[in-house]
Design a protein around this motif. Sequence first.
Motif, short mmCIF file in Angstrom:
data_model
loop_
_atom_site.label_atom_id
_atom_site.label_comp_id
_atom_site.label_asym_id
_atom_site.label_seq_id
_atom_site.Cartn_x
_atom_site.Cartn_y
_atom_site.Cartn_z
N ALA A 205 -75.80 47.05 -6.86
CA ALA A 205 -75.78 46.94 -8.32
C ALA A 205 -77.16 47.19 -8.91
N MET A 206 -78.20 46.69 -8.26
CA MET A 206 -79.55 46.88 -8.77
C MET A 206 -79.96 48.35 -8.69
N LEU A 207 -79.66 49.01 -7.56
CA LEU A 207 -80.00 50.42 -7.41
C LEU A 207 -79.25 51.27 -8.41
N LEU A 208 -77.96 50.98 -8.62
CA LEU A 208 -77.16 51.72 -9.58
C LEU A 208 -77.72 51.55 -10.99
N SER A 209 -78.15 50.33 -11.32
CA SER A 209 -78.69 50.07 -12.66
C SER A 209 -79.99 50.84 -12.89
N ALA A 210 -80.82 50.92 -11.87
CA ALA A 210 -82.09 51.61 -12.02
C ALA A 210 -81.93 53.13 -12.03
N MET A 211 -80.98 53.64 -11.23
CA MET A 211 -80.81 55.09 -11.10
C MET A 211 -80.02 55.69 -12.25
N TYR A 212 -79.07 54.96 -12.80
CA TYR A 212 -78.17 55.52 -13.82
C TYR A 212 -78.12 54.62 -15.04
N PRO A 213 -79.22 54.42 -15.76
CA PRO A 213 -79.21 53.52 -16.91
C PRO A 213 -78.25 53.95 -18.01
N GLU A 214 -77.98 55.27 -18.09
CA GLU A 214 -77.05 55.73 -19.12
C GLU A 214 -75.61 55.34 -18.81
N ARG A 215 -75.33 54.96 -17.56
CA ARG A 215 -73.97 54.56 -17.18
C ARG A 215 -73.81 53.04 -17.14
N ILE A 216 -74.91 52.30 -17.18
CA ILE A 216 -74.85 50.86 -16.96
C ILE A 216 -75.16 50.11 -18.25
N SER A 217 -74.28 49.19 -18.62
CA SER A 217 -74.43 48.42 -19.84
C SER A 217 -75.01 47.04 -19.60
N ALA A 218 -74.78 46.47 -18.44
CA ALA A 218 -75.27 45.13 -18.13
C ALA A 218 -75.23 44.93 -16.62
N LEU A 219 -76.04 43.98 -16.15
CA LEU A 219 -76.12 43.66 -14.73
C LEU A 219 -76.01 42.15 -14.56
N VAL A 220 -75.05 41.73 -13.73
CA VAL A 220 -74.88 40.32 -13.40
C VAL A 220 -75.05 40.16 -11.90
N LEU A 221 -75.94 39.26 -11.49
CA LEU A 221 -76.21 39.02 -10.07
C LEU A 221 -75.85 37.58 -9.74
N MET A 222 -75.06 37.38 -8.68
CA MET A 222 -74.60 36.06 -8.29
C MET A 222 -74.90 35.82 -6.81
N ASN A 223 -75.62 34.73 -6.50
CA ASN A 223 -75.97 34.42 -5.11
C ASN A 223 -76.52 35.65 -4.40
N SER A 224 -77.41 36.36 -5.07
CA SER A 224 -77.95 37.60 -4.53
C SER A 224 -79.47 37.48 -4.41
N SER A 225 -80.08 38.56 -3.93
CA SER A 225 -81.51 38.55 -3.70
C SER A 225 -82.03 39.97 -3.60
N ALA A 226 -83.35 40.12 -3.76
CA ALA A 226 -83.98 41.43 -3.59
C ALA A 226 -84.12 41.78 -2.12
N ARG A 227 -84.23 40.78 -1.28
CA ARG A 227 -84.18 40.91 0.17
C ARG A 227 -83.77 39.55 0.71
N ILE A 228 -83.33 39.50 1.95
CA ILE A 228 -82.90 38.24 2.54
C ILE A 228 -83.89 37.74 3.58
N ALA A 229 -84.65 38.66 4.18
CA ALA A 229 -85.56 38.28 5.26
C ALA A 229 -86.89 37.79 4.69
N ARG A 230 -87.50 36.86 5.41
CA ARG A 230 -88.79 36.34 5.02
C ARG A 230 -89.86 37.39 5.26
N ASP A 231 -90.88 37.38 4.38
CA ASP A 231 -92.01 38.27 4.52
C ASP A 231 -93.25 37.50 4.08
N ASP A 232 -94.43 38.05 4.36
CA ASP A 232 -95.67 37.37 3.98
C ASP A 232 -95.73 37.09 2.48
N ASP A 233 -95.23 38.05 1.69
CA ASP A 233 -95.23 37.86 0.24
C ASP A 233 -93.84 37.50 -0.29
N TYR A 234 -92.97 37.03 0.61
CA TYR A 234 -91.62 36.60 0.21
C TYR A 234 -91.24 35.38 1.04
#
Length: 539
Positions: A205-234
């Motif tokens: 959903a996030m990639l689609l929103s960024a790539m095709y803004p003319e097609r996307i009216s709103a974005l709803v994210l539920m129990n989601s994340s930008a990544r799931i794995a731990r990182d030094d800055d995450y």
Amino acid sequence: MSSPRRVTLSPTSSAASSAGFGAGSFVVGSLGGGSSFSIRSTLSARACLDCFSPSVSAMGAPPAPRQHQSEPATRQSVQSPPIATTAVFSALVERAQTQYAKSGDRYIGYRVLGDGPIDLLALNNGSNIWIDRDDEPHWAHFDRRLSSFTRLIRFDPSGVGLSDPLGAGELPTVELWTQDALAVLNAVESEHAALLGVSDGGPVAMLLSAMYPERISALVLMNSSARIARDDDYPCGIPQHLLDRFVNTVSDPTGGEDRVDDLALLAPSLAGDPEFQLWWKTAGERSAGPTTAKALDTLATAFDVRGILPLIRVPTLVMYRLDHPFLRPGHAHYLAEHVAGAKLVELPGRDHLAYVGETEPLLDEIEEFLTGTRGGSDTERVLATILFTDIVDSTKRASTAGDRLWREQLDNHDRMAARQLQRFGGRQVKSTGDGLLATFDGPARAIQCGLAMCDGARQLGMDVRVGIHTGEVERRGTDIAGIGVHIASRVQACAEPGEVWVSRTLTDLLAGSAVTFADRGDHTLKGVPGTWQLFKVEG
């Protein structure tokens, strides 16, 4: 970065503020709440929770518009909604005939339920349109509520359920499922889309929103994340060794000493329900075999889309359940802090699956968010994959060959490059004299095209350097501009002759795919702040 607007809901309350959208044509995508998350069997709930809990506590062009009514739907929230039975839902199911959209060379199965004024697309990495979903009363109730104010559209992505399987050795990717979603939107003639990404559906959903803004009216994210794995800055992520253990154990059909109970992890409120346990096991086994299930789980734990969050400019709602067993609040807070203007809502409950547990506060939020006054979006800036090429030692070659012969060599190069762009769906923006600038809808095709261009140039007796980056570009007529273009150009300048080099952004977007990369270290790109980790494409 903007601060999130936060609303906390009690178990019987609903948010009072409107997100501010009109009741036009919307689509909601919910990927990741399905039953084929892995192969199901009778497992140990304690082992599953032990797997995560200790570490968690320690750490295209749009089609013609479809006409809709303009009046928004209204609903009254109740504390204890009746669960829809198969008999109640059967009237809708009888009208839902399976249809197919073409996505590349695959057919994607989808169904449409209801005829409300709002289009609602439900993406899912599990059994999404076949009858097992409608046999499950909690999911049937969830869909029935959604279809009461929408035209509910459900589909199976490539490799799952009723859609065509993946090819031998091919793995699912965020990019692939994004293209599947677009194919379904076009098939149902939906002009605009509001996307709901649940769990690992969020990256799509996030990639689609960024790539095709003319097609996307709103974005709803539920129990989601930008990544799931731990990182030094995450730091809110889950350690990688625990994720690897989870994928290996839940997708092993032979059983093992370390088997985990994914039902206790994803739907703890129903882990002791025998009927749900049986449905969960049966539905998972039917929707994907062991190899496909492992590929899906690998994708769900390997993605990283942090780099595209600042590019999302559609109205965004981020929700999470307060007592979630493994997804720490930091994931939702990170999304809300890195997507401009995002609204953050805490919901009661502990279930990862959206359609079980305390669903009414969630459904109330979705309906309210989608049926307010319409907001706008910036359609001049879009996300694209940018490819630059350059002929190695072109000045020396021109001096040695002479004008006439060099012109013939350039013409041969240009014809070869044009064939490869057409083959892989690229769009040439302009020629740079001894190279070109092109854009693609996704990184995989750009990489394939770059490799083919290197091979084609070698057959012509020359070498080219190719640099690729995915980032935001500004459309200026037929040309493009922006920092993303400069980065791609600088990556190309760093590449060795006959090689394709990419930025770290591409490797993150293609996590879990069959493409392999070799780390070429950190580089300072002229005119671009900071240092950039670059990679050579190996195949």
